[in-house]
Design a protein around this motif. Structure first.
Motif, PDB file in Angstrom:
ATOM      1  N   GLU A  65     -29.871 -46.021 -20.992  1.00 43.79           N
ATOM      2  CA  GLU A  65     -29.065 -47.237 -20.863  1.00 43.79           C
ATOM      3  C   GLU A  65     -29.062 -48.034 -22.166  1.00 43.79           C
ATOM      4  O   GLU A  65     -28.016 -48.568 -22.575  1.00 43.79           O
ATOM      5  CB  GLU A  65     -29.589 -48.094 -19.711  1.00 43.79           C
ATOM      6  CG  GLU A  65     -28.903 -49.435 -19.548  1.00 43.79           C
ATOM      7  CD  GLU A  65     -27.416 -49.366 -19.185  1.00 43.79           C
ATOM      8  OE1 GLU A  65     -26.787 -50.428 -19.056  1.00 43.79           O
ATOM      9  OE2 GLU A  65     -26.878 -48.238 -19.043  1.00 43.79           O
TER      10      GLU A  65
ATOM     11  N   HIS B 213     -27.501 -46.013 -11.402  1.00 44.80           N
ATOM     12  CA  HIS B 213     -26.178 -46.359 -11.901  1.00 44.80           C
ATOM     13  C   HIS B 213     -26.295 -47.454 -12.962  1.00 44.80           C
ATOM     14  O   HIS B 213     -25.722 -48.537 -12.809  1.00 44.80           O
ATOM     15  CB  HIS B 213     -25.280 -46.852 -10.758  1.00 44.80           C
ATOM     16  CG  HIS B 213     -25.142 -45.892  -9.633  1.00 44.80           C
ATOM     17  ND1 HIS B 213     -24.814 -46.284  -8.345  1.00 44.80           N
ATOM     18  CD2 HIS B 213     -25.295 -44.540  -9.573  1.00 44.80           C
ATOM     19  CE1 HIS B 213     -24.773 -45.233  -7.552  1.00 44.80           C
ATOM     20  NE2 HIS B 213     -25.069 -44.160  -8.273  1.00 44.80           N
TER      21      HIS B 213
ATOM     22  N   THR C 205     -23.174 -45.770 -17.095  1.00 45.89           N
ATOM     23  CA  THR C 205     -22.197 -45.376 -16.077  1.00 45.89           C
ATOM     24  C   THR C 205     -20.782 -45.656 -16.557  1.00 45.89           C
ATOM     25  O   THR C 205     -19.853 -44.911 -16.253  1.00 45.89           O
ATOM     26  CB  THR C 205     -22.481 -46.111 -14.758  1.00 45.89           C
ATOM     27  OG1 THR C 205     -23.805 -45.775 -14.309  1.00 45.89           O
ATOM     28  CG2 THR C 205     -21.485 -45.711 -13.678  1.00 45.89           C
TER      29      THR C 205
ATOM     30  N   LEU D 269     -25.168 -37.658 -17.750  1.00 40.34           N
ATOM     31  CA  LEU D 269     -24.246 -38.589 -17.126  1.00 40.34           C
ATOM     32  C   LEU D 269     -23.476 -37.854 -16.035  1.00 40.34           C
ATOM     33  O   LEU D 269     -23.141 -36.675 -16.196  1.00 40.34           O
ATOM     34  CB  LEU D 269     -23.266 -39.146 -18.159  1.00 40.34           C
ATOM     35  CG  LEU D 269     -23.862 -40.008 -19.282  1.00 40.34           C
ATOM     36  CD1 LEU D 269     -22.769 -40.407 -20.268  1.00 40.34           C
ATOM     37  CD2 LEU D 269     -24.542 -41.244 -18.719  1.00 40.34           C
TER      38      LEU D 269
ATOM     39  N   HIS E 173     -19.815 -41.629 -11.593  1.00 39.84           N
ATOM     40  CA  HIS E 173     -20.884 -41.745 -10.608  1.00 39.84           C
ATOM     41  C   HIS E 173     -22.092 -42.501 -11.143  1.00 39.84           C
ATOM     42  O   HIS E 173     -22.425 -43.562 -10.625  1.00 39.84           O
ATOM     43  CB  HIS E 173     -21.300 -40.335 -10.145  1.00 39.84           C
ATOM     44  CG  HIS E 173     -22.229 -40.328  -8.987  1.00 39.84           C
ATOM     45  ND1 HIS E 173     -22.544 -39.182  -8.283  1.00 39.84           N
ATOM     46  CD2 HIS E 173     -22.942 -41.313  -8.396  1.00 39.84           C
ATOM     47  CE1 HIS E 173     -23.401 -39.475  -7.315  1.00 39.84           C
ATOM     48  NE2 HIS E 173     -23.664 -40.756  -7.363  1.00 39.84           N
ATOM     49  N   GLY E 174     -22.769 -42.005 -12.157  1.00 41.35           N
ATOM     50  CA  GLY E 174     -23.988 -42.648 -12.621  1.00 41.35           C
ATOM     51  C   GLY E 174     -24.723 -41.787 -13.619  1.00 41.35           C
ATOM     52  O   GLY E 174     -24.104 -41.156 -14.485  1.00 41.35           O
ATOM     53  N   ALA E 175     -26.034 -41.720 -13.481  1.00 40.83           N
ATOM     54  CA  ALA E 175     -26.842 -40.962 -14.430  1.00 40.83           C
ATOM     55  C   ALA E 175     -28.037 -40.335 -13.731  1.00 40.83           C
ATOM     56  O   ALA E 175     -28.488 -40.811 -12.683  1.00 40.83           O
ATOM     57  CB  ALA E 175     -27.311 -41.868 -15.563  1.00 40.83           C
TER      58      ALA E 175
END
Length: 267
Positions: free
Chosen positions: A178, A97, A102, A154, A158-160
């Motif tokens: 990131e 995350h 994110t 992605l 939620h996140g990656a």
């Protein structure tokens, strides 16, 4: 080939890096590494990635059954196993995350601007997979449509997720993702990204091809207005292009002009 103990040591090292870089908080995130077509080392549930030890890791099979270890697997294991089923070339999967990436996922903004050579070469555009309830088949189903053309995805709200030929490759793609997101955000605060030109992007794609970088890439679709040419260039260097010659342009302009005149004609 690395020994299985070395694989477990590497997983703990990557977990520590993720935690120290604030890519994960508390017990977030998970990592898996492929041993063979039916065996994978995975991080356990309920353990901070910054404090793992090799004895905590578990070995699972393609069905998610625990083969070695005493801890329970992560609830997100289904997502990892879907990657391995659909991408035999993948040797490791990292889910985290990272805050800026994110943030884009939460805002529903894909990272699809071609602004940095490193991101263009190693990631290309990064799509957003539709939201899925964690631990269910919704998440694996959501990422499935992007797996054949992307190594970084992605996850909405939620996140990656990043994948690679090996663990360090998968992790470095998370770092690149990131950094790409952070630079994109800063550029937007300063007035907006200035994208690389189609010619510049295509040269970068040639570099990717030249060095035979492993993994999947969405390729590049760009237009070269100065040549009246639109190209869709694939990763293998092939392209589809449609040249608009002068007579075709005149015909198009004539048709559009006539349509506008007809629309505003006074009876």
């Amino acid at each position: 080939m690395n020994s299985e103990f070395k694989i477990k040591q590497d997983i703990c090292e990557i977990g520590r890096r993720m935690y120290e870089k604030n890519f994960v908080a508390a017990n977030d995130g998970n990592i898996t590494v492929k041993v063979n077509d039916n065996e994978f080392w995975a991080t356990p549930t309920g353990v901070s990635k910054g404090f793992m030890t090799p004895d905590m890791l578990i070995k699972v099979n393609m069905e998610g059954k625990v083969l070695e270890g005493t801890w329970k697997p992560s609830s997100e294991l289904k997502m990892h196993l879907r990657v391995y089923k659909e991408r035999p070339d993948v040797g490791a999967v990292v889910h985290a995350h990272p805050p800026t990436a994110t943030g884009f996922a939460v805002a529903g903004i894909p990272l699809n601007k071609y602004i940095m050579p490193e991101a263009v070469i190693f990631l290309g555009s990064v799509p957003i997979a539709e939201y899925g309830t964690p631990s269910t088949d919704e998440v694996p189903n959501a990422i499935s449509k992007y797996l054949q053309t992307h190594d970084a995805i992605l996850l909405q709200n939620h996140g990656a997720l990043t994948v690679g030929q090996d663990l360090f490759s998968a992790y470095f793609k998370m770092e690149t993702l990131e950094f790409y997101a952070r630079v994109s955000l800063i550029a937007r605060q300063l007035g907006g990204e200035k994208e690389l030109s189609p010619d510049q992007v295509e040269k970068l794609m040639e570099i990717r091809k030249k060095f035979n970088i492993p993994g999947r890439h969405p390729g590049y679709k760009g237009c070269l207005p100065e040549k009246n040419t639109c190209k869709s260039k694939n990763e293998d260097g092939t392209d589809m292009e449609k040249d608009i010659n002068k007579s075709e342009m005149i015909e198009i302009i004539t048709k559009v002009t006539k349509r506008l005149l007809d629309q505003y004609k006074v009876n």
